[in-house]
Motif scaffolding. Structure first.
Motif, PDB file in Angstrom:
ATOM      1  N   UNK A 147     -86.133  48.952  32.397  1.00 46.55           N
ATOM      2  CA  UNK A 147     -87.271  49.860  32.173  1.00 46.55           C
ATOM      3  C   UNK A 147     -86.916  51.319  32.452  1.00 46.55           C
ATOM      4  N   UNK A 148     -86.037  51.541  33.439  1.00 48.39           N
ATOM      5  CA  UNK A 148     -85.651  52.916  33.773  1.00 48.39           C
ATOM      6  C   UNK A 148     -84.504  53.404  32.891  1.00 48.39           C
ATOM      7  N   UNK A 149     -83.835  52.469  32.202  1.00 47.36           N
ATOM      8  CA  UNK A 149     -82.681  52.849  31.388  1.00 47.36           C
ATOM      9  C   UNK A 149     -81.476  53.211  32.245  1.00 47.36           C
ATOM     10  N   UNK A 150     -81.307  52.490  33.386  1.00 45.90           N
ATOM     11  CA  UNK A 150     -80.126  52.733  34.226  1.00 45.90           C
ATOM     12  C   UNK A 150     -79.298  51.452  34.299  1.00 45.90           C
ATOM     13  N   UNK A 151     -78.040  51.582  34.735  1.00 45.84           N
ATOM     14  CA  UNK A 151     -77.170  50.409  34.821  1.00 45.84           C
ATOM     15  C   UNK A 151     -77.570  49.521  35.995  1.00 45.84           C
ATOM     16  N   UNK A 152     -77.564  48.201  35.736  1.00 49.75           N
ATOM     17  CA  UNK A 152     -77.731  47.205  36.790  1.00 49.75           C
ATOM     18  C   UNK A 152     -76.314  46.836  37.235  1.00 49.75           C
ATOM     19  N   UNK A 153     -75.973  47.094  38.495  1.00 46.30           N
ATOM     20  CA  UNK A 153     -74.599  46.834  38.937  1.00 46.30           C
ATOM     21  C   UNK A 153     -74.584  45.880  40.129  1.00 46.30           C
ATOM     22  N   UNK A 154     -73.460  45.191  40.286  1.00 49.41           N
ATOM     23  CA  UNK A 154     -73.195  44.421  41.502  1.00 49.41           C
ATOM     24  C   UNK A 154     -72.100  45.156  42.261  1.00 49.41           C
ATOM     25  N   UNK A 155     -71.891  44.761  43.524  1.00 49.62           N
ATOM     26  CA  UNK A 155     -70.918  45.451  44.372  1.00 49.62           C
ATOM     27  C   UNK A 155     -69.554  45.604  43.710  1.00 49.62           C
ATOM     28  N   UNK A 156     -69.130  44.543  42.995  1.00 51.98           N
ATOM     29  CA  UNK A 156     -67.780  44.579  42.396  1.00 51.98           C
ATOM     30  C   UNK A 156     -67.670  45.596  41.262  1.00 51.98           C
ATOM     31  N   UNK A 157     -68.819  46.095  40.758  1.00 54.87           N
ATOM     32  CA  UNK A 157     -68.795  47.102  39.683  1.00 54.87           C
ATOM     33  C   UNK A 157     -68.583  48.510  40.238  1.00 54.87           C
ATOM     34  N   UNK A 158     -68.650  48.650  41.575  1.00 51.53           N
ATOM     35  CA  UNK A 158     -68.532  49.974  42.197  1.00 51.53           C
ATOM     36  C   UNK A 158     -67.225  50.071  42.986  1.00 51.53           C
ATOM     37  N   UNK A 159     -66.678  51.268  43.083  1.00 54.23           N
ATOM     38  CA  UNK A 159     -65.540  51.477  43.976  1.00 54.23           C
ATOM     39  C   UNK A 159     -65.569  52.914  44.481  1.00 54.23           C
ATOM     40  N   UNK A 160     -64.850  53.149  45.579  1.00 51.15           N
ATOM     41  CA  UNK A 160     -64.810  54.467  46.201  1.00 51.15           C
ATOM     42  C   UNK A 160     -63.439  55.089  45.958  1.00 51.15           C
ATOM     43  N   UNK A 161     -63.437  56.379  45.559  1.00 47.73           N
ATOM     44  CA  UNK A 161     -62.172  57.105  45.406  1.00 47.73           C
ATOM     45  C   UNK A 161     -62.405  58.568  45.769  1.00 47.73           C
ATOM     46  N   UNK A 162     -61.526  59.135  46.574  1.00 41.50           N
ATOM     47  CA  UNK A 162     -61.628  60.551  46.968  1.00 41.50           C
ATOM     48  C   UNK A 162     -63.017  60.914  47.494  1.00 41.50           C
ATOM     49  N   UNK A 163     -63.607  59.979  48.282  1.00 35.90           N
ATOM     50  CA  UNK A 163     -64.910  60.221  48.906  1.00 35.90           C
ATOM     51  C   UNK A 163     -66.068  60.351  47.912  1.00 35.90           C
ATOM     52  N   UNK A 164     -65.933  59.733  46.739  1.00 37.54           N
ATOM     53  CA  UNK A 164     -67.052  59.601  45.804  1.00 37.54           C
ATOM     54  C   UNK A 164     -67.168  58.139  45.397  1.00 37.54           C
ATOM     55  N   UNK A 165     -68.354  57.765  44.908  1.00 38.31           N
ATOM     56  CA  UNK A 165     -68.552  56.391  44.421  1.00 38.31           C
ATOM     57  C   UNK A 165     -68.510  56.411  42.894  1.00 38.31           C
ATOM     58  N   UNK A 166     -67.792  55.457  42.324  1.00 37.79           N
ATOM     59  CA  UNK A 166     -67.697  55.342  40.866  1.00 37.79           C
ATOM     60  C   UNK A 166     -68.141  53.960  40.425  1.00 37.79           C
ATOM     61  N   UNK A 167     -68.644  53.881  39.188  1.00 41.08           N
ATOM     62  CA  UNK A 167     -68.875  52.555  38.611  1.00 41.08           C
ATOM     63  C   UNK A 167     -67.872  52.339  37.498  1.00 41.08           C
ATOM     64  N   UNK A 168     -67.423  51.094  37.391  1.00 36.69           N
ATOM     65  CA  UNK A 168     -66.493  50.753  36.315  1.00 36.69           C
ATOM     66  C   UNK A 168     -67.288  50.625  35.025  1.00 36.69           C
ATOM     67  N   UNK A 169     -66.818  51.272  33.969  1.00 35.94           N
ATOM     68  CA  UNK A 169     -67.471  51.098  32.669  1.00 35.94           C
ATOM     69  C   UNK A 169     -66.372  50.845  31.643  1.00 35.94           C
ATOM     70  N   UNK A 170     -66.759  50.429  30.446  1.00 34.80           N
ATOM     71  CA  UNK A 170     -65.765  50.165  29.392  1.00 34.80           C
ATOM     72  C   UNK A 170     -65.037  51.450  29.005  1.00 34.80           C
TER      73      UNK A 170
END
Length: 479
Positions: free
Chosen positions: A246-269
């Motif tokens: 409904x909000x048009x945002x990604x639904x993610x699980x923990x494994x879809x996220x990672x931390x690099x250089x003190x920022x959080x990223x999500x894996x996408x295609x």
């Protein structure tokens, strides 16, 4: 204690309350077979859409549990405009004070120094997170989405008074049912919405997204928001997927996220994408295996460091549970006076605390008349409804309270208001409560109404869906 009933629709067997007159007239003209057909249609659609709620067996904590349809009732709960206006003011006031309290707990502890809340109630609380000490969160908002449970009980004049039963400030659920119930009513009974001025609720996902974007920590004009779910085995997974869509945002699980250089990223295609705001629907314990439970696979390693340094925001904030514990609930009226200098608009239910010797004495003596709750319990588990329990059950609970007095609170058995409900035998009164959702970002906003939960068993006061309750559409009439 004589139990008077307050019925939302009927002032007496002969007289319907003014704000229900239109609806009652309409209901009286509906043939029974038509209503039954509508009820079957609703169930069919809900089943097809997959609007279910997983119910865990006591031994099956992490397992899939059984998927159940939450029963939906065709008869709406109607709230007149003036009642809603005052309830809304009371909710905004309460959530504002709770947010200030959480900020205070993790910063200067003024309310503790003033002697209004005992320090051990805060620092010994299982939900207190030392990791949050001194952390500044955007806008000072900790509980961005608050679900406040409200009940109505008869007062001395036989009129109904609204009371707050509990504050849910961690990961409150149920808003998808509020939205789906309204959609269902409009589909089944379009004529009712032509005849009654019912305030809309469909814009809730827009308000939610606006709230989440407003508390983005960065200066980016277009913050990236994701909804973090523990996954499809969670009881509220339907709601997680529904809100993300409904909000048009990604639904993610923990494994879809990672931390690099003190920022959080999500894996996408298309490669990694930086995330600004995480609307999380899992408990603190599982968020970051480096900070909390090392064996949790549901979170994202290193998330807390990024959060503490201000490069991502987590909604609701880590550590908000310190304010929605049942042992802290009795102090909310004092918080409102302390932080806002105002008298509470909405009252608490009178509460006895096992940690106070006088209260404990009363609790033990009158346990058979009281509702006794574990301070850390949730979802209708770990509680005793005295009048509905056997002598043996009361004795068993009494032993538990004597063994750990500060682990329990007690409240009088409120006669929750009833609302006519469509049950197998026809239309009959059933007890209800209400969970409005309060959104706090740059501003505090709400959609009119909330989720009305109904105890479908005759005489039952337990409305939780995990305990077999159902839901109704909630109408706030526009003046």
């Amino acid at each position: 204690m004589s139990i008077h009933m307050f019925d939302e629709m009927n002032a007496s067997p002969e007289q319907v309350r003014a704000h229900y007159e239109n609806y009652a007239r309409w209901l009286a003209q509906q043939p029974e077979d038509v209503m039954l057909a509508r009820r079957e249609e609703a169930e069919l659609i809900f089943r097809r859409v997959g609007i279910t709620f997983a119910v865990y067996g006591a031994k099956d904590e992490g397992g899939a549990g059984t998927e159940r349809l939450i029963p939906f009732d065709l008869i709406p709960r109607v709230i007149p405009a003036d009642e809603w206006t005052s309830m809304q003011a009371g909710l905004v006031q309460r959530v504002d004070a709770l947010n200030r309290f959480i900020h205070d707990v993790y910063h200067d502890q003024e309310i503790i120094k003033a002697g209004l809340v005992p320090s051990d109630q805060v620092f010994q609380n299982a939900q207190f997170r030392p990791e949050m000490m001194g952390v500044d969160v955007p806008g000072g908002v900790y509980s961005h989405i608050s679900g406040v449970d409200i009940v109505r009980a008869p007062d001395a004049q036989g009129k109904g008074e609204y009371f707050v039963l509990e504050d849910n400030l961690r990961v409150p659920s149920g808003v998808s049912y509020m939205l789906e119930n309204r959609k269902m009513m409009m589909r089944l009974f379009p004529e009712l919405f032509a005849e009654n001025r019912v305030a809309p609720v469909a814009h809730y996902p827009d308000l939610l997204l606006e709230t989440l974007r407003a508390v983005s920590p960065g200066t980016t004009a277009d913050p990236v928001v994701v909804l973090l779910t523990p996954g499809m085995y969670n009881s509220a997974y339907f709601e997680h997927a529904f809100l993300a869509q409904q909000m048009g945002v990604e639904l993610v699980e923990g494994q879809d996220l990672f931390v690099r250089d003190n920022f959080v990223y999500m894996r996408t295609t298309r490669g990694p994408k930086r995330v600004d705001v995480i609307y999380r629907r899992l408990d603190d314990d599982f968020l970051d295996p480096l900070a909390f439970r090392p064996n949790s696979t549901l979170g994202c390693a290193g998330l807390m460091d990024v959060y503490r340094s201000g490069n991502v925001n987590i909604c609701n904030a880590v550590g908000t549970g310190v304010a929605d514990d049942k042992s802290i609930y009795p102090y909310v009226p004092k918080m409102i006076e302390f932080y806002l200098g105002q008298k509470p608009i909405l009252s608490n239910v009178p509460t006895f605390m096992g940690r106070n010797p006088e209260d404990l004495k009363y609790m033990l003596e009158f346990m058979g008349d009281l509702v006794v709750k574990e301070v850390h319990g949730a979802g209708g588990y770990g509680m005793l409804v005295g009048p509905a329990s056997t002598k043996a059950e009361v004795e068993e609970f009494r032993k538990a309270v004597v063994a750990n007095p500060s682990g329990y609170i007690a409240q009088p058995t409120l006669s929750l208001s009833t609302c006519p409900t469509y049950v197998d035998s026809g239309v009959a009164p059933r007890h209800i409560d209400l969970r409005p959702f309060v959104l706090s970002g740059k501003d505090v906003q709400m959609v009119p109404g909330g989720l009305t939960r109904v105890a479908l068993k005759e005489g039952s006061l337990v409305v939780n869906s995990s305990q077999g309750g159902g839901t109704k559409d909630t109408w706030v009439l526009e003046s």
